[in-house]
Design a protein around this motif. Structure first.
Motif, mmCIF file in Angstrom:
data_model
loop_
_atom_site.group_PDB
_atom_site.id
_atom_site.type_symbol
_atom_site.label_atom_id
_atom_site.label_comp_id
_atom_site.label_asym_id
_atom_site.label_seq_id
_atom_site.Cartn_x
_atom_site.Cartn_y
_atom_site.Cartn_z
ATOM 1 N N TYR A 140 0.826 -1.198 0.000
ATOM 2 C CA TYR A 140 0.000 0.000 0.000
ATOM 3 C C TYR A 140 0.860 1.246 0.000
ATOM 4 C CZ TYR A 140 -2.518 -4.021 1.462
ATOM 5 O OH TYR A 140 -2.981 -5.300 1.496
ATOM 6 N N ARG A 341 -6.409 -4.402 -0.498
ATOM 7 C CA ARG A 341 -6.893 -3.036 -0.704
ATOM 8 C C ARG A 341 -8.036 -3.013 -1.702
ATOM 9 N NH1 ARG A 341 -2.401 0.446 -2.956
ATOM 10 N NH2 ARG A 341 -2.767 -0.959 -4.712
ATOM 11 N N ALA A 344 -11.204 -4.436 -0.249
ATOM 12 C CA ALA A 344 -11.840 -3.480 0.668
ATOM 13 C C ALA A 344 -12.534 -2.363 -0.103
ATOM 14 C CB ALA A 344 -10.802 -2.910 1.627
ATOM 15 N N LEU A 345 -11.875 -1.856 -1.141
ATOM 16 C CA LEU A 345 -12.471 -0.783 -1.931
ATOM 17 C C LEU A 345 -13.757 -1.252 -2.609
ATOM 18 C CD1 LEU A 345 -9.256 0.723 -3.579
ATOM 19 C CD2 LEU A 345 -10.687 1.819 -1.857
ATOM 20 N N SER A 348 -16.553 -1.571 -0.311
ATOM 21 C CA SER A 348 -17.089 -0.277 0.111
ATOM 22 C C SER A 348 -18.143 0.214 -0.873
ATOM 23 C CB SER A 348 -15.958 0.749 0.245
ATOM 24 O OG SER A 348 -15.520 1.236 -1.012
ATOM 25 N N VAL A 370 -15.436 -4.139 5.270
ATOM 26 C CA VAL A 370 -14.517 -3.121 4.751
ATOM 27 C C VAL A 370 -13.552 -2.669 5.827
ATOM 28 C CG1 VAL A 370 -14.367 -0.749 3.870
ATOM 29 C CG2 VAL A 370 -16.109 -2.300 2.971
ATOM 30 N N SER A 374 -9.531 -3.245 6.079
ATOM 31 C CA SER A 374 -8.675 -2.094 5.785
ATOM 32 C C SER A 374 -8.173 -1.357 7.015
ATOM 33 C CB SER A 374 -9.451 -1.095 4.911
ATOM 34 O OG SER A 374 -10.565 -0.565 5.618
ATOM 35 N N THR A 382 -8.464 3.472 1.034
ATOM 36 C CA THR A 382 -9.365 2.632 1.815
ATOM 37 C C THR A 382 -9.889 3.381 3.033
ATOM 38 O OG1 THR A 382 -7.526 1.637 3.042
ATOM 39 C CG2 THR A 382 -8.260 0.502 1.056
ATOM 40 N N ARG A 385 -12.689 5.588 1.826
ATOM 41 C CA ARG A 385 -13.872 4.810 1.481
ATOM 42 C C ARG A 385 -14.575 4.302 2.739
ATOM 43 N NH1 ARG A 385 -16.785 5.794 -2.192
ATOM 44 N NH2 ARG A 385 -17.758 3.745 -1.909
#
Length: 415
Positions: A140, A341, A344-345, A348, A370, A374, A382, A385
């Protein structure tokens, strides 16, 4: 660089130190309490530090002790986060001001001089650039910003300070352009927007000098995407459209599809539904093309499911959940779970779409996933979001499931 960007960099630096020490946010909080002799510090406060929401001034001595770093380094980092122009942030790259020519960022780079290099050097640099791209799939922004900018500075220095043939020089410029793109993406993920814009513009300069129109389009589209997401929607839309024109109709299918997807998103962010939907259709048609040149290595990730995710994001943003939810559920059922990532995005967007569909219980379940996925990731994408999902759930605070998520994680809205 603004104060928020400095605090975000400090937070990413602190998170990196914690992970190097093998500690979770919760275990760090417990150790700090033990050292300080109090019990009031929680994992939530550590999370706030790492998201750039607060600078832990009073906790710097215990942090230095627990993390095993010199106190003066943490104090210097904290001073940097507070805006001290004489302070530096250890371990995190500086901005690209030292790399850009005075005035216009697209002026030619300086003429080379020094040791002679050839194709082998370019090949080695290309391998490192691709390695950085692959690392971004599983790491990340906070983890990668320092090595990404270090590579970018080194590549520019190599071009400027070496002697090489015209062909080798062009190869170096292409790699500087590609590094500018991935460094910009990583900086944006780390919450360092100004550094991201500088990296993209430097990359555009290099790619133009190399005569690589498709790479120029990739950089212009990336910068447009960054600006669209940062509240500069008209500029973002102009750059997204310019990228399609720059690449031309004969660009590789995957790249043309990518550039059209960014046009769709830029129109969406600008509140223009019909042009956005048209661009989505054009992106799918472009990816279906079987003729044309092969895609460059940097487009390896552009495939059907990524276009479907953008479809779903556009549908969600346009408040069309009946179209967004099935797409996202299908993609998430097939997506590589190691890409935490992205998972998770995408979740979201699913959470927001479910809320729009008046399914707050399912939205709350996705929201918890999420945040659980994250929570410790050094990614501003993240984090933002997660905040977006929590703000959406506040509209359903009378629903028990939503209320529980807000009670457990509402502090993230304060970061």
């Amino acid at each position: 660089m603004n104060d928020q960007a400095r605090r975000a960099q400090f937070g990413a630096h602190l998170a990196s130190l914690r992970r190097d020490a093998g500690l979770s946010q919760r275990s760090l909080a417990l150790r700090l309490c033990a050292v300080a002799g109090i019990t009031t510090l929680t994992r939530n406060e550590v999370s706030r530090w790492e998201r750039g929401g607060r600078i832990p001034d009073a906790w710097l001595p215990p942090l230095a002790q627990v993390l095993g770093v010199p106190l003066h380094e943490l104090e210097q980092a904290a001073a940097y986060a507070r805006g001290d122009t004489h302070a530096a942030l250890p371990g995190v790259a500086a901005t690209l001001a030292d790399l850009l020519p005075d005035g216009d960022a697209v002026e030619p780079l300086a003429a080379p001089c020094g040791r002679r290099i050839g194709a082998t050097t370019v090949e080695g640099l290309a391998a490192r650039v691709h390695g950085l791209r692959l690392a971004d799939d599983v790491l990340y922004g906070g983890d990668l910003i320092a090595p990404a900018f270090r590579e970018l500075r080194a590549a520019v220095r190599l071009y400027r300070e070496s002697e090489h043939s015209e062909e080798t020089g062009r190869g170096l410029l292409v790699q500087i352009g590609e590094l500018g793109q991935i460094a910009g993406w990583i900086a944006s993920d780390a919450g360092c927007g100004e550094d991201a814009e500088r990296a993209y513009r430097l990359g555009i300069s290099a790619a133009r000098q190399a005569g690589d129109a498709v790479l120029v389009a990739q950089l212009a589209g990336s910068l447009g995407y960054h600006l669209s997401n940062g509240g500069r929607e008209r500029e973002g839309l102009e750059l997204a459209n310019a990228a399609v024109v720059e690449a031309g109709p004969d660009a590789p299918a995957a790249t043309r599809a990518l550039f059209l997807d960014r046009v769709a998103w830029a129109h969406t962010r600008a509140g223009e539904a019909q042009p956005a939907l048209r661009a989505l259709g054009e992106a799918h048609a472009a990816l279906d093309a079987t003729d044309g040149p092969p895609a460059p290595s940097w487009a390896y990730w552009v495939r059907r499911e990524e276009l479907e995710v953008m479809d779903a994001r556009v549908f969600t943003e346009l408040r069309r959940p009946l179209r967004a939810v099935p797409l996202l559920q299908d993609v998430l059922g097939r997506y590589d779970a190691t890409h935490a990532r992205e998972v998770a995005l995408y979740r979201s967007w699913l959470a927001v779409a479910l809320a729009d569909a008046n399914e707050p219980e399912q939205a709350a379940e996705e929201a918890r996933r999420v945040i659980d996925t994250s929570g410790d990731l050094p990614s501003e994408r993240t984090a933002e979001r997660a905040r977006t999902v929590l703000r959406r759930l506040k509209e359903y605070k009378d629903v028990p499931e939503a209320r529980e998520v807000l009670a457990d994680h509402g502090h993230l809205l304060l970061a």
